[in-house]
Design a protein around this motif. Structure first.
Motif, short mmCIF file in Angstrom:
data_model
loop_
_atom_site.label_atom_id
_atom_site.label_comp_id
_atom_site.label_asym_id
_atom_site.label_seq_id
_atom_site.Cartn_x
_atom_site.Cartn_y
_atom_site.Cartn_z
N MET A 1 0.85 -1.20 0.00
CA MET A 1 0.00 0.00 0.00
C MET A 1 0.88 1.25 0.00
SD MET A 1 -2.76 1.29 2.89
CE MET A 1 -4.13 0.27 2.36
N ASN A 2 0.57 2.17 -0.91
CA ASN A 2 1.28 3.45 -0.94
C ASN A 2 0.79 4.31 0.23
OD1 ASN A 2 2.41 5.92 -1.49
ND2 ASN A 2 1.81 5.96 -3.65
N PRO A 3 1.68 4.68 1.15
CA PRO A 3 1.23 5.41 2.34
C PRO A 3 0.60 6.77 2.07
CG PRO A 3 3.43 4.50 2.69
CD PRO A 3 3.11 4.33 1.24
N GLU A 4 1.14 7.51 1.10
CA GLU A 4 0.71 8.91 0.95
C GLU A 4 -0.78 9.08 0.63
OE1 GLU A 4 2.42 11.49 1.91
OE2 GLU A 4 3.97 10.07 2.50
N PRO A 5 -1.32 8.36 -0.38
CA PRO A 5 -2.76 8.51 -0.62
C PRO A 5 -3.61 8.07 0.57
CG PRO A 5 -1.69 7.40 -2.47
CD PRO A 5 -0.69 7.48 -1.38
N GLU A 6 -3.18 7.00 1.25
CA GLU A 6 -3.95 6.52 2.41
C GLU A 6 -3.88 7.51 3.56
OE1 GLU A 6 -6.18 3.67 4.84
OE2 GLU A 6 -6.12 4.40 2.77
N ILE A 7 -2.72 8.12 3.77
CA ILE A 7 -2.61 9.15 4.82
C ILE A 7 -3.55 10.30 4.53
CG2 ILE A 7 -1.09 10.92 5.79
CD1 ILE A 7 1.21 8.86 5.62
N ARG A 8 -3.59 10.75 3.27
CA ARG A 8 -4.52 11.83 2.92
C ARG A 8 -5.97 11.42 3.15
NH1 ARG A 8 -0.77 12.50 -1.39
NH2 ARG A 8 -2.11 11.34 -2.82
N ARG A 9 -6.29 10.19 2.80
CA ARG A 9 -7.67 9.70 3.00
C ARG A 9 -8.01 9.65 4.47
NH1 ARG A 9 -10.93 5.66 4.12
NH2 ARG A 9 -9.29 4.31 4.92
N LEU A 10 -7.09 9.16 5.29
CA LEU A 10 -7.33 9.05 6.73
C LEU A 10 -7.50 10.43 7.37
CD1 LEU A 10 -4.81 6.20 7.64
CD2 LEU A 10 -7.30 6.02 7.44
N LEU A 11 -6.72 11.39 6.91
CA LEU A 11 -6.86 12.76 7.44
C LEU A 11 -8.23 13.32 7.08
CD1 LEU A 11 -3.31 14.20 6.67
CD2 LEU A 11 -4.26 13.65 8.93
N ASP A 12 -8.75 12.95 5.91
CA ASP A 12 -10.10 13.40 5.53
C ASP A 12 -11.17 12.75 6.40
OD1 ASP A 12 -9.24 15.10 3.56
OD2 ASP A 12 -9.45 13.63 1.94
N VAL A 13 -10.91 11.52 6.86
CA VAL A 13 -11.86 10.82 7.72
C VAL A 13 -11.94 11.50 9.09
CG1 VAL A 13 -12.29 8.65 8.97
CG2 VAL A 13 -11.62 8.60 6.56
N MET A 14 -10.80 12.02 9.56
CA MET A 14 -10.75 12.65 10.88
C MET A 14 -11.55 13.96 10.90
SD MET A 14 -6.79 12.52 12.09
CE MET A 14 -5.88 11.00 12.27
N PRO A 15 -12.09 14.33 12.08
CA PRO A 15 -12.66 15.67 12.22
C PRO A 15 -11.55 16.71 12.16
CG PRO A 15 -12.61 14.54 14.33
CD PRO A 15 -12.19 13.53 13.31
N ALA A 16 -11.91 17.96 11.92
CA ALA A 16 -10.91 19.03 11.77
C ALA A 16 -10.01 19.14 12.99
CB ALA A 16 -11.62 20.35 11.51
N SER A 17 -10.58 18.98 14.18
CA SER A 17 -9.77 19.08 15.41
C SER A 17 -8.70 18.00 15.45
CB SER A 17 -10.66 18.97 16.65
OG SER A 17 -11.37 17.73 16.64
#
Length: 204
Positions: A1-17
């Motif tokens: 798994m390429n970490p960068e796209p997944e990291i961006r996706r996970l950050l989108d899942v998180m609330p802004a805080s």
């Protein structure tokens, strides 16, 4: 798994805080799927380490609930809040500084002991099952804003706990994971028995 796209996706899942307070870091050398060092008061940034070679073995829903749960746990640890032992620790630290400046050795020992007691109780309360269960329940609520209903969220998080243990080669869940699993089963409607209040309030 390429970490960068997944990291961006996970950050989108998180609330802004969560995005503001936490940072996701790829750590392929770690033996655990996901790990996060205990947040210390002098380090405002809270790190989440993920082994993406292992992370890819989880389903997308499991990954969503697991990242939300980790972020909720990190944000749930509060060193500075208006409670008794935070006040005791602060009074002890201030007293130790004052006594140290005056050269009063006895006063310094007493104030230092008071600060130590307060800090120890803060540490214990932040390791209690209640904080762990609160993090699970908050993650499920946040997941509700991402399209998961309460039962779905609880079941995905429950299966994530069990799957992570298998991926890491553990034969059984630890005590905290067992308590969390029982609570999640109750939330998901898989068990009529929740976690007793006495167990929730036990100190770590």
């Amino acid at each position: 798994m390429n970490p960068e796209p997944e990291i961006r996706r996970l950050l989108d899942v998180m609330p802004a805080s969560g995005r503001m307070m936490t940072k996701i870091v790829s750590k392929p050398q770690q033996s655990t799927v996901i790990d996060s060092p205990y947040p210390l008061p002098w380090k405002p940034e809270r790190l989440i380490y993920i082994n993406f070679d292992l992370w890819r073995l989880l389903s997308k829903s499991q990954r969503d609930l697991l990242i939300l749960r980790t972020q909720c746990w990190l944000c749930g640890v509060k060193w500075f809040k208006p409670e008794l032992y935070q006040g005791v620790a602060l009074a002890g630290i201030l007293g130790a500084i004052a006594e140290g400046m005056q050269g009063d050795a006895v006063g310094l020992v007493v104030a230092g002991g008071l600060a130590g007691l307060g800090l120890m109780r803060i540490w214990q309360s932040s390791r209690s099952p209640q904080l762990e269960l609160d993090a699970d329940e908050m993650a499920i609520r946040v997941a509700g804003r991402r399209g998961y209903d309460e039962i779905e969220g609880a079941r995905h998080l429950l299966s994530a706990i069990e799957t992570v243990a298998k991926i890491e080669g553990r034969l059984s869940l630890n005590f905290t994971e067992l308590i969390r699993s029982q609570n999640l089963r109750a939330i998901a409607g898989l068990s009529p028995v929740g976690v007793p209040e006495k167990v929730r309030q036990e100190r770590g």
